[in-house]
Design an enzyme around this catalytic site. Structure first.
Site, short mmCIF file in Angstrom:
data_model
loop_
_atom_site.label_atom_id
_atom_site.label_comp_id
_atom_site.label_asym_id
_atom_site.label_seq_id
_atom_site.Cartn_x
_atom_site.Cartn_y
_atom_site.Cartn_z
N ARG A 266 35.02 -9.66 -33.87
CA ARG A 266 35.53 -9.56 -33.76
C ARG A 266 35.65 -10.06 -31.94
O ARG A 266 35.27 -9.77 -30.67
CB ARG A 266 36.66 -8.49 -33.32
CG ARG A 266 37.43 -7.82 -32.12
CD ARG A 266 38.00 -6.35 -32.37
NE ARG A 266 37.48 -4.88 -32.28
CZ ARG A 266 36.94 -5.12 -30.65
NH1 ARG A 266 37.12 -5.78 -29.43
NH2 ARG A 266 35.47 -4.11 -31.16
N HIS A 270 39.51 -5.06 -28.74
CA HIS A 270 40.27 -4.18 -29.63
C HIS A 270 41.73 -4.47 -29.68
O HIS A 270 42.13 -4.66 -31.34
CB HIS A 270 39.61 -2.51 -29.91
CG HIS A 270 40.30 -1.20 -30.73
ND1 HIS A 270 39.72 -1.42 -32.06
CD2 HIS A 270 40.92 -0.63 -30.60
CE1 HIS A 270 40.15 -0.93 -32.71
NE2 HIS A 270 41.32 -0.04 -31.84
N TYR A 279 31.72 -2.32 -23.13
CA TYR A 279 30.95 -2.39 -23.33
C TYR A 279 30.27 -3.67 -24.60
O TYR A 279 29.19 -3.05 -25.29
CB TYR A 279 31.69 -1.28 -25.07
CG TYR A 279 32.88 -1.61 -25.75
CD1 TYR A 279 32.28 -2.38 -26.51
CD2 TYR A 279 34.63 -1.64 -25.21
CE1 TYR A 279 33.97 -3.58 -26.79
CE2 TYR A 279 35.64 -1.96 -25.98
CZ TYR A 279 34.78 -2.80 -27.19
OH TYR A 279 36.22 -3.25 -27.41
#
Length: 373
Positions: A266, A270, A279
């Site tokens: 990805r 998100h 992260y």
């Protein structure tokens, strides 16, 4: 069962030691071509590339709409186009697709109006299209719950003597949910014609794969339930389409379910509400951008003389026309009818709901009359 038969059975369930791939990151053929899968024809690859370019433009436009306040949220699938398009193209129109919240590009590829696809994310309806007419279940926000629905639909088709297949799209995070494992077990026992397609994009929101599983690959989760499994390079459209087509044919022939894990990434956060820099490192993202599935397939087709600059320019223009239609549709204010609260609760409204509906209709009519006076 003899030791030899057991060994053959186990080998038939295990995935390839490394992900199946036909094309490297730079668009050139890999040195060792897969022997168990048939490479798609050039015509199929051209159509897939067209769908991927349109899907990428749709995704970019939807992301922009969140910044303009036209969408409440949008989970981008940028970087996962080979998975989204490959999944749809491997199915027949009478097969069923069970998507997640991140599979909007797959729905557009399936032929659903892009504005209807975004209705859920706009907050107007739980589902903006007709699942029965499109054979696409509502996009699922809870992790893995749609996998059980897919198995139920597949088993229903099997018992009716139909030869349809259900494909359930899930992310890597969903494989940690109990529903996923229950679905695999049921499908294996009853040999339901379902394909479990895991788009392993390496993060369950912010949780990396290493914190979710100790398995060498998610595809290995199939053997515990007697489910045939495979893993594939999820950014190689040729490989994704070849593996999924074989998986669908396997399930359709009555041989039971198949678990396919696609290794992809990805590229964006998100959702628009997420800060992915908290992260993951930029170097990691850059590494995966170099393996962009859209660019990889375009390079592959150009090297084969199947794609020209004129073809690319024409498709870019078509993509901009799609984006314009999406903007126009989403910029139009929704027409809301409060009486829709009672639609689709039951096939036939209960006496109590009919009474409540009539009461609300009377209040609305009274309010409208008062405004006219």
């Amino acid at each position: 069962m003899s030791v030899k038969s057991l060994r053959q059975t186990v080998q038939g369930l295990l995935p390839s030691l490394s992900p199946v791939r036909f094309v490297a990151e730079d668009g050139t053929p890999v040195a060792k071509q897969p022997t168990d899968y048939t490479e798609p024809e050039v015509e199929a690859l051209l159509e897939a590339w067209r769908r991927m370019v349109l899907g990428r433009r749709f995704d970019t436009q939807a992301t922009a709409l969140t910044k303009q306040g036209r969408l409440a949220v949008y989970p981008s699938s940028r970087g996962q186009e080979a998975c989204q398009i490959g999944a749809v193209l491997a199915l027949r129109p009478d097969d069923w697709l069970f998507p997640t919240y991140r599979d909007s590009v797959a729905l557009v590829t399936r032929g659903i109006d892009p504005v209807e696809v975004l209705t859920l994310l706009r907050g107007d309806w739980h589902c903006g299209y007709d699942p029965a007419a499109t054979r696409v279940a509502p996009q699922c926000t809870p992790l893995a719950t749609q996998v059980l629905h897919a198995v139920g639909m597949a088993e229903s088709m099997r018992r009716k003597g139909e030869d349809g297949v259900a494909m359930a799209l899930v992310g890597d995070g969903a494989t940690s949910e109990g529903d996923f494992h229950e679905a695999l077990n049921f499908a294996a026992v009853f040999r339901a014609p379902v394909v479990f397609f895991v788009q392993n994009n390496k993060y369950a929101i912010s949780v990396p794969l290493a914190r979710q599983t100790a398995a060498p690959a998610l595809a290995y989760k199939g053997i515990g339930y007697g489910v045939r499994a495979e893993q594939v390079d999820g950014n190689d459209l040729l490989a994704v389409l070849a593996v999924l087509t074989a998986a669908v044919e396997h399930a359709r022939a009555g041989n039971g379910p198949v678990l396919v894990e696609a290794h992809t990434y990805r590229m964006d956060a998100h959702t628009n509400a997420d800060d992915a820099t908290r992260y993951r490192e930029n170097d990691e993202v850059d590494q995966w951008r170099a393996a962009d599935p859209v660019d990889r397939l375009e390079t592959c087709l150009r090297s084969r003389g199947a794609l020209t600059d004129e073809d690319v320019a024409a498709l870019r223009e078509e993509a901009e026309e799609l984006a314009a239609r999406v903007r126009a549709g989403m910029n139009a204010d929704s027409v809301l009818d409060p009486l829709e609260l009672f639609d689709h609760v039951y096939a036939d409204l209960t006496p109590q709901l009919r009474e409540q509906r009539a009461q609300l209709a009377a209040e609305l009519a009274e309010s409208a009359q008062a405004q006219e006076d």
